[in-house]
Design a protein around this motif. Sequence first.
Motif: not given
Ligand SMILES: [Zn+2]
Length: 259
Positions: A48, A51, A53, A73, A76
Amino acid sequence: MPDLLTIAPLWYWVVMAALLGLALGSFFTVMAWRWPREESLSTPRSHCTGCGHVLGPHELVPVLSWAIQRGRCRGCGARVSARYPAIELATAALAAIPVATFGPTASGLAAALMAVALVPIVVIDLQHRLIPDVIVLPAAAVALALVIAADPGRWWQPVVAAAGAAGFLFLLWLFYPGGMGLGDVKLALLMGAVLGTAVIPALGIAFLTGSLLGVAMLLRHGSAARKMAVPFGPFLAVGALVALWWGPAMVGWYADRLG
Ligand SMILES: [Zn+2]
């Protein structure tokens, strides 16, 4: 090239093309983001951009992951643009439809190759006003080889069409460099190789739709429109796809009028 229809029926090759298109489309979304930023295509893993991720295997399934996570996502909750599944679906369709139309033949694969290559070309040209050599040149070379393999006796036809289309745009670029880039010249090479004489209506459609947009922008923005840069690649792509299906009919219609 062996007759693939003796190995499996047409629907099998169409489904294979669609699945390959989905995977390629997924790769294109990553490429369209990273390539112009000169980031590596393999590392870091897909993540992502909000964030950080890192996406797990179940989050990397084209289209489905996006639909199941409702475009958000998992880390986040940030919105994931619908552009991603849209690019994946478009690539799948552009891989499958030429195979369904022309069969799993050398010319069908050349048509699918051009149609699929147009996806990252259009996305990157719209965002960054450039057409990557790394996509368009290998695609043109492989497409030319496939088309020649389909009809070796007339090997010169795709060569002449590719050189003619690229040469024409190169002359325009020489005398009117603001209108297009050298990337468009290389894209014409790919189009000529795949479309043959149908590259003529393809270029006609590209110039017509491009001019219509130019007129619309002049009407809307006045003289300020002259300073607005519009990439030409998407118009070439529209012309290429229209001519892929209707180009031979257009060329035939015109030849009949002349004869
Ligand atoms: Zn994210």
